[in-house]
Design a protein around this motif. Structure first.
Motif, PDB file in Angstrom:
ATOM      1  N   ALA A  75       0.862  -1.297  -0.143  1.00 29.51           N
ATOM      2  CA  ALA A  75       0.038  -0.117  -0.037  1.00 29.51           C
ATOM      3  C   ALA A  75       0.769   1.340  -0.153  1.00 29.51           C
ATOM      4  O   ALA A  75       0.566   2.281  -0.622  1.00 29.51           O
ATOM      5  CB  ALA A  75      -0.822  -0.074   1.211  1.00 29.51           C
ATOM      6  N   ARG A  78       2.346   1.642  -3.402  1.00 31.17           N
ATOM      7  CA  ARG A  78       1.171   2.143  -4.253  1.00 31.17           C
ATOM      8  C   ARG A  78       0.762   3.426  -4.005  1.00 31.17           C
ATOM      9  O   ARG A  78       0.648   4.362  -5.276  1.00 31.17           O
ATOM     10  CB  ARG A  78      -0.050   1.239  -4.092  1.00 31.17           C
ATOM     11  CG  ARG A  78      -1.191   1.566  -5.131  1.00 31.17           C
ATOM     12  CD  ARG A  78      -2.597   0.631  -4.656  1.00 31.17           C
ATOM     13  NE  ARG A  78      -2.860   1.356  -3.324  1.00 31.17           N
ATOM     14  CZ  ARG A  78      -3.088   0.584  -2.544  1.00 31.17           C
ATOM     15  NH1 ARG A  78      -3.121  -0.836  -2.669  1.00 31.17           N
ATOM     16  NH2 ARG A  78      -3.326   1.099  -1.060  1.00 31.17           N
ATOM     17  N   ASP A  79       0.551   3.895  -2.881  1.00 26.82           N
ATOM     18  CA  ASP A  79       0.210   5.433  -2.387  1.00 26.82           C
ATOM     19  C   ASP A  79       1.376   6.338  -2.430  1.00 26.82           C
ATOM     20  O   ASP A  79       0.852   7.648  -2.154  1.00 26.82           O
ATOM     21  CB  ASP A  79      -0.728   5.278  -1.342  1.00 26.82           C
ATOM     22  CG  ASP A  79      -1.908   4.330  -1.606  1.00 26.82           C
ATOM     23  OD1 ASP A  79      -2.524   4.350  -2.789  1.00 26.82           O
ATOM     24  OD2 ASP A  79      -2.441   3.875  -0.287  1.00 26.82           O
ATOM     25  N   LEU A  82       1.344   9.838  -4.096  1.00 27.55           N
ATOM     26  CA  LEU A  82       0.222  10.886  -3.444  1.00 27.55           C
ATOM     27  C   LEU A  82       0.226  11.314  -2.216  1.00 27.55           C
ATOM     28  O   LEU A  82      -0.581  11.982  -1.798  1.00 27.55           O
ATOM     29  CB  LEU A  82      -1.243   9.811  -3.676  1.00 27.55           C
ATOM     30  CG  LEU A  82      -1.616   9.207  -5.158  1.00 27.55           C
ATOM     31  CD1 LEU A  82      -2.765   8.293  -4.865  1.00 27.55           C
ATOM     32  CD2 LEU A  82      -1.501  10.399  -6.222  1.00 27.55           C
TER      33      LEU A  82
END
Length: 172
Positions: A75, A78-79, A82
């Motif tokens: 996670a 992936r994040d 952002l």
């Protein structure tokens, strides 16, 4: 220099009888894989079952914890684009803390498991020694080596007593 010469001389004296041993007494020596005895004998299988029964409940939660850590790492990867730098740092710190706690807890269980494995192995080695002595006397062997020990460069597969030892132990 004298010490090296003396050591070489002693080594040569020890090797001379061994060279003749291969021709004259090859049948007097055999080998056994104690690893296989521990894994394949009935005593070994029983010990493995006891260890599984005792330690499965202790090790199963670690698989779940490991999966949770891996999911957090995925996670984060992936994040990450952002997230702010502070958020990334906070998540990385959380993951490191979880990994550290996991490793600490797991190493304690691992030490306990290793101790239990040694205790179970000791219970097998005594009857294995008795069975091996009887087998060696029956075959009139002068030596039996553990086949996985370093220093042995060649072992004739015909001199392997492991299957017979396991069979004898299982009969007893």
């Amino acid at each position: 220099m004298r010490r090296q010469t003396a050591l070489l001389y002693l080594a040569s004296l020890l090797c001379v009888p061994l060279l003749g041993l291969a021709d004259a007494q090859a049948a007097d020596i055999a080998h056994v894989s104690m690893q296989r005895v521990l894994q394949e004998s009935q005593l070994g299988r029983d010990a493995e079952a006891r260890l599984q029964e005792r330690f499965s409940p202790k090790t199963e939660p670690f698989a779940e914890k490991e999966m949770a850590i891996r999911q957090l790492q995925a996670a984060l990867e992936r994040d990450k684009p952002l997230m702010s730098e502070a958020q990334v740092e906070k998540k990385e710190t959380e993951i490191r803390q979880r990994i550290q706690a996991f490793e600490q807890d797991f190493s304690a269980v691992q030490r306990e498991l290793m101790q239990a494995q040694q205790e179970e192995a000791a219970k097998i080695l005594e009857p294995a020694g008795v069975a091996l002595k009887a087998l060696a006397e029956k075959k009139k062997l002068s030596a039996v080596f553990e086949s996985s020990q370093s220093g042995i460069l060649y072992l004739d597969p015909e001199s392997d007593l492991t299957d017979e030892l396991i069979e004898k132990m299982n009969k007893n």
